[in-house]
Scaffold this motif. Structure first.
Motif, PDB file in Angstrom:
ATOM      1  N   ILE A  22       0.837  -1.202   0.000  1.00 21.60           N
ATOM      2  CA  ILE A  22       0.000   0.000   0.000  1.00 21.60           C
ATOM      3  C   ILE A  22       0.872   1.252   0.000  1.00 21.60           C
ATOM      4  O   ILE A  22       0.623   2.200  -0.756  1.00 21.60           O
ATOM      5  CB  ILE A  22      -0.951  -0.011   1.208  1.00 21.60           C
ATOM      6  N   THR A  26       0.923   4.156  -2.961  1.00 23.37           N
ATOM      7  CA  THR A  26       0.632   5.574  -2.718  1.00 23.37           C
ATOM      8  C   THR A  26       1.835   6.447  -3.068  1.00 23.37           C
ATOM      9  O   THR A  26       1.683   7.536  -3.618  1.00 23.37           O
ATOM     10  CB  THR A  26       0.227   5.803  -1.253  1.00 23.37           C
ATOM     11  N   LYS A  51      -8.293   8.571  -4.576  1.00 22.26           N
ATOM     12  CA  LYS A  51      -7.776   7.201  -4.627  1.00 22.26           C
ATOM     13  C   LYS A  51      -6.691   6.987  -3.580  1.00 22.26           C
ATOM     14  O   LYS A  51      -6.633   5.936  -2.930  1.00 22.26           O
ATOM     15  CB  LYS A  51      -7.232   6.902  -6.022  1.00 22.26           C
ATOM     16  N   MET A  55      -6.686   4.286  -0.504  1.00 23.84           N
ATOM     17  CA  MET A  55      -5.593   3.346  -0.265  1.00 23.84           C
ATOM     18  C   MET A  55      -5.057   3.486   1.144  1.00 23.84           C
ATOM     19  O   MET A  55      -4.747   2.498   1.817  1.00 23.84           O
ATOM     20  CB  MET A  55      -4.473   3.577  -1.284  1.00 23.84           C
ATOM     21  N   ARG A  58      -7.362   1.785   3.491  1.00 18.07           N
ATOM     22  CA  ARG A  58      -7.197   0.336   3.450  1.00 18.07           C
ATOM     23  C   ARG A  58      -6.025  -0.103   4.325  1.00 18.07           C
ATOM     24  O   ARG A  58      -6.118  -1.086   5.071  1.00 18.07           O
ATOM     25  CB  ARG A  58      -6.991  -0.140   2.011  1.00 18.07           C
ATOM     26  N   ASN A  89     -12.161  -0.868  -6.411  1.00 14.69           N
ATOM     27  CA  ASN A  89     -10.768  -1.291  -6.435  1.00 14.69           C
ATOM     28  C   ASN A  89     -10.125  -1.037  -7.794  1.00 14.69           C
ATOM     29  O   ASN A  89      -8.941  -0.685  -7.875  1.00 14.69           O
ATOM     30  CB  ASN A  89     -10.668  -2.773  -6.066  1.00 14.69           C
ATOM     31  N   GLN A  92      -8.786   2.399  -8.038  1.00 12.31           N
ATOM     32  CA  GLN A  92      -7.565   2.590  -7.258  1.00 12.31           C
ATOM     33  C   GLN A  92      -6.343   2.068  -8.007  1.00 12.31           C
ATOM     34  O   GLN A  92      -5.310   2.734  -8.103  1.00 12.31           O
ATOM     35  CB  GLN A  92      -7.688   1.886  -5.910  1.00 12.31           C
ATOM     36  N   TYR A  93      -6.455   0.861  -8.582  1.00 12.43           N
ATOM     37  CA  TYR A  93      -5.306   0.244  -9.242  1.00 12.43           C
ATOM     38  C   TYR A  93      -5.071   0.775 -10.645  1.00 12.43           C
ATOM     39  O   TYR A  93      -3.988   0.596 -11.205  1.00 12.43           O
ATOM     40  CB  TYR A  93      -5.483  -1.276  -9.264  1.00 12.43           C
ATOM     41  N   CYS A 130      -5.835  -7.317  -4.145  1.00 11.90           N
ATOM     42  CA  CYS A 130      -4.678  -6.419  -4.231  1.00 11.90           C
ATOM     43  C   CYS A 130      -3.429  -7.175  -4.653  1.00 11.90           C
ATOM     44  O   CYS A 130      -2.691  -6.736  -5.540  1.00 11.90           O
ATOM     45  CB  CYS A 130      -4.461  -5.722  -2.886  1.00 11.90           C
TER      46      CYS A 130
END
Length: 264
Positions: A22, A26, A51, A55, A58, A89, A92-93, A130
C-alpha cells in the motif's frame, strides 16, 4: 507449539507485505502527481487524491484489525455488492497501472444470474485482490491487464488476467509456497518477498473458494476465483469458515500450464 509460532510469523510477514504494498502504491501515485502527470489544478488531480485517501484507509483498516486474516473468524464476514467492490478497487489500481504505462480494464456482464451480492470478510477479499492485481502489474512490461466479474453457471467468478511474463508449467505447483520466488523473478529487477500469492491462496481457502491458475510462459497468466452460489442466493461463505491447515490439491495441464487450488 512450533506450528503455532510459525503460523503467527507467517501472519505477521503477510501483514507487513500488504501494508508495504500500500505504501509503495501511494508513493508511486504521489510522485506522478508531483511530476504533473495528472494535471496541475486541484480539479484535475482530485480523483487521484481520492484514490490515495482510499488506499490509505485500506492500510489503516489492516493495522487496526483485532484478528489476522489467517484466523478463520466468521464474525468478520459481511454482505456486500461485489460489482461495486471491484469497481472501487479498479479505480484505485488504474492509477498504479497507468504509472507503469499499462492498461487496466474492468469487464462485466450486463446481467448476473443471481445478482452480485457476496458474503465474505471484505478486508481479506481486498487483500487477495490487491496481491493478484499488483502482481499482474509487476510482471507485465507492456500490454493489458483485465479484471473481470462473470457468471460461470450458477457461480460468481473473478478473473485477473495479464499479458506478462507468465509462469513455467513446472513451477506452477510452487507459486503458493510462502517466500518462494521463481528463478526468473529472482533474476529480474522486480523486488518481492514471495508472499503475495500465498496470501491470495490463504484468503481463498479461508472462504471456501476455488482458485484456478492458467499460465503460459512469456505470454501471460490468468487467476480465476470462484464464489459458489449458496441456497439463499448469496455468494461466498456459509455461517462458518473452513478449518485451518489447508492442503493443496492440484491438477496440471502441460499444454497450457494450469493449476487448480480447491477446498478440501
Amino acid at each position: 507449539m512450533q506450528q503455532e509460532v510459525l503460523s503467527k510469523q507467517l501472519d505477521f510477514a503477510a501483514l507487513l507485505h500488504d501494508v508495504s504494498n500500500i505504501f509503495k502504491g501511494t508513493s508511486l501515485v504521489l510522485n506522478q502527481i508531483i511530476d504533473g502527470a495528472y494535471g496541475h489544478s486541484l480539479e484535475e488531480i482530485r480523483p487521484f487524491l481520492i484514490k490515495l485517501q482510499e488506499m490509505n484507509e485500506r492500510g489503516k483498516s489492516l493495522a487496526d484489525r483485532k484478528t489476522i486474516f489467517l484466523e478463520h473468524n466468521s464474525m468478520a464476514a459481511v454482505q456486500f455488492d461485489m460489482f461495486d467492490f471491484l469497481q472501487r478497487n479498479y479505480f484505485q489500481y488504474q492509477a498504479i497501472a497507468q504509472c507503469h504505462s499499462l492498461n487496466l480494464h474492468y469487464q462485466t456482464q450486463a446481467l448476473y444470474k443471481h445478482g452480485t451480492q457476496v458474503r465474505a470478510d471484505s478486508i481479506s477479499i481486498e487483500r487477495m485482490l490487491c496481491n493478484l492485481v499488483t502482481n499482474a502489474i509487476k510482471y507485465t512490461k507492456k500490454g493489458d491487464i483485465f479484471l473481470r466479474l462473470l457468471n460461470q453457471e450458477d457461480d460468481l467468478v473473478i478473473e485477473i488476467e495479464d499479458t506478462g511474463c507468465g509462469i513455467a508449467a513446472e513451477q506452477l505447483s510452487n507459486i503458493f509456497i510462502p517466500f518462494w520466488r521463481s528463478p526468473q523473478s529472482r533474476l529480474s529487477d522486480k523486488p518481492g518477498r514471495g508472499m503475495g500469492l500465498y496470501i491470495a491462496w490463504m484468503v481463498a481457502y479461508a472462504h471456501g473458494l476455488s482458485m484456478r491458475v492458467d499460465s503460459v510462459a512469456t505470454q501471460g497468466t490468468k487467476f480465476t476465483i470462484i464464489f459458489p452460489c449458496k441456497d439463499d442466493g448469496i455468494y461466498g461463505i456459509d455461517d462458518r469458515m473452513l478449518p485451518k491447515s489447508p492442503k493443496q490439491v492440484g491438477s496440471r495441464r502441460s499444454e497450457v500450464g494450469s493449476f487448480d487450488i480447491k477446498k478440501v
